[in-house]
Design a protein around this motif. Structure first.
Motif, PDB file in Angstrom:
ATOM      1  N   SER A  49       0.859  -1.178   0.000  1.00 51.24           N
ATOM      2  CA  SER A  49       0.000   0.000   0.000  1.00 51.24           C
ATOM      3  C   SER A  49       0.899   1.232   0.000  1.00 51.24           C
ATOM      4  N   GLU A  50       0.280   2.389   0.041  1.00 54.11           N
ATOM      5  CA  GLU A  50       1.047   3.627   0.091  1.00 54.11           C
ATOM      6  C   GLU A  50       1.861   3.723   1.385  1.00 54.11           C
ATOM      7  N   HIS A  51       1.511   2.910   2.370  1.00 51.97           N
ATOM      8  CA  HIS A  51       2.201   2.950   3.662  1.00 51.97           C
ATOM      9  C   HIS A  51       3.368   1.960   3.749  1.00 51.97           C
ATOM     10  N   THR A  52       3.663   1.255   2.642  1.00 52.56           N
ATOM     11  CA  THR A  52       4.738   0.247   2.678  1.00 52.56           C
ATOM     12  C   THR A  52       5.779   0.498   1.583  1.00 52.56           C
TER      13      THR A  52
ATOM     14  N   ASP B  61     -11.156   0.117 -10.759  1.00 52.07           N
ATOM     15  CA  ASP B  61     -11.254   1.534 -11.140  1.00 52.07           C
ATOM     16  C   ASP B  61     -10.491   2.439 -10.181  1.00 52.07           C
ATOM     17  N   TYR B  62      -9.880   1.848  -9.148  1.00 50.49           N
ATOM     18  CA  TYR B  62      -9.048   2.623  -8.228  1.00 50.49           C
ATOM     19  C   TYR B  62      -7.586   2.481  -8.646  1.00 50.49           C
ATOM     20  N   GLY B  63      -6.839   3.548  -8.513  1.00 52.52           N
ATOM     21  CA  GLY B  63      -5.415   3.476  -8.844  1.00 52.52           C
ATOM     22  C   GLY B  63      -4.599   4.418  -7.977  1.00 52.52           C
ATOM     23  N   ASP B  64      -3.376   4.037  -7.693  1.00 49.15           N
ATOM     24  CA  ASP B  64      -2.425   4.926  -7.019  1.00 49.15           C
ATOM     25  C   ASP B  64      -1.027   4.539  -7.474  1.00 49.15           C
ATOM     26  N   ARG B  65      -0.027   5.214  -6.958  1.00 49.55           N
ATOM     27  CA  ARG B  65       1.351   4.991  -7.417  1.00 49.55           C
ATOM     28  C   ARG B  65       1.834   3.585  -7.072  1.00 49.55           C
ATOM     29  N   THR B  66       1.406   3.028  -5.947  1.00 50.10           N
ATOM     30  CA  THR B  66       1.805   1.666  -5.581  1.00 50.10           C
ATOM     31  C   THR B  66       1.307   0.671  -6.617  1.00 50.10           C
ATOM     32  N   ILE B  67       0.036   0.780  -6.987  1.00 49.13           N
ATOM     33  CA  ILE B  67      -0.554  -0.117  -7.972  1.00 49.13           C
ATOM     34  C   ILE B  67       0.142   0.035  -9.323  1.00 49.13           C
ATOM     35  N   GLU B  68       0.448   1.268  -9.699  1.00 56.10           N
ATOM     36  CA  GLU B  68       1.151   1.517 -10.965  1.00 56.10           C
ATOM     37  C   GLU B  68       2.524   0.854 -10.965  1.00 56.10           C
TER      38      GLU B  68
END
Length: 283
Positions: free
Chosen positions: A24-27, A62-69
């Motif tokens: 996640s964004e926290h790891t 449909d959700y995305g963030d830098r971690t997923i990218e």
């Protein structure tokens, strides 16, 4: 399993297994470690199996963030190097769908799935279905894997799904804190039945010689049904044998527990040789 062609490891290649990274964004440190690890094992003939909870949570494709990218980019790079990357749903990322998998280059697997390795049938699973003592979770699992339930959930606005996921996660933490540790582990009888082909959901899936899973965060090599998990597992090399159960380690490079390994993986060759590699312990 009857009539189905089992996955086989190429003679010149190897299979790699990892689970429970909870990205996640926290790891950020764990994400860095995953990218480096995947790049290091990706080559022609490599099969990479990510057996669930790759992500801490999945709100929908449909959700995305830098971690997923970055995960998608790492998988695509591995593909370009000649590796095949497989994904099996975990209890945290069970909503990950075909749309994201296809765009990232992940091959979705059913749970359980089977490999044929040097005449041994290896059952691979996330592992949560083996924890039959946790009845409250098993009830939720049955509900949440329903196509109708998922379709209804995914039809909700993204913001509402995010809030619901936070609420479910909070309830899960409370449930864990108030539950005996043993109910979070694989049930011995469920494991024994699974070796004989009787899956916890009641279906006959076919007998297996080896079971490999994650989920419990209790890394171990169990040579027999009765062998207990070591308090401090170590890296090891061995050969597949009937009745073996391999439990993958979870990963945490960001807030690791003291004197606990920060992660690891299993490597398996077509001749039945395998190794468990554990990363350094946290200081």
């Amino acid at each position: 399993m009857s009539g189905k062609t089992l996955i086989e490891i190429p003679q010149h290649g190897a299979a790699f297994f990892a689970s429970d990274l909870h990205l996640s964004e926290h790891t950020p440190k764990t994400l860095d470690a995953f990218e480096n690890w995947l790049a290091s094992v990706a080559q022609d003939g490599a099969l990479v199996f990510l057996l669930g909870d790759l992500f801490e949570v999945w709100y929908g494709d449909d959700y995305g963030d830098r971690t997923i990218e970055r995960v998608a980019q790492a998988v695509q790079s591995a593909q370009s190097a000649g590796a095949r990357v497989f994904f099996m749903h975990g209890n945290r990322d069970f909503l990950l769908g075909e749309s994201f998998a296809e765009s990232a280059g992940l091959e979705l697997l059913p749970d359980p799935e089977f490999l044929m390795v040097n005449h041994h049938v290896v059952l691979i699973t996330h592992g949560d279905q083996l924890c039959t003592d946790d009845r409250a979770y098993q009830q939720f699992r049955i509900q949440s894997r329903s196509e109708q339930w998922q379709a209804k959930l995914l039809a909700l606005p993204l913001e509402q799904r995010i809030e619901m996921a936070k609420s479910i996660r909070s309830e899960s933490k409370m449930h864990k804190a108030n539950s005996a540790l043993n109910i979070m582990d694989a049930n011995r009888q469920a494991v024994a039945d699974s070796f004989q082909g009787k899956w916890p959901d009641g279906y006959y899936v076919g007998k297996s010689d080896v079971i490999l899973h994650g989920h419990t965060h209790r890394c171990a090599i169990h040579p027999t049904l009765d062998s207990k998990a070591p308090e401090k597992p170590e890296s090891t090399q061995a050969f597949l044998q009937k009745g073996l159960r391999i439990v993958l380690p979870d990963w945490d490079f960001d807030q690791p527990e003291k004197n606990r390994h920060t992660g690891g993986f299993v490597k398996m060759l077509s001749n039945g040789d395998f190794s468990l590699t554990l990363f350094n312990r946290a200081a």
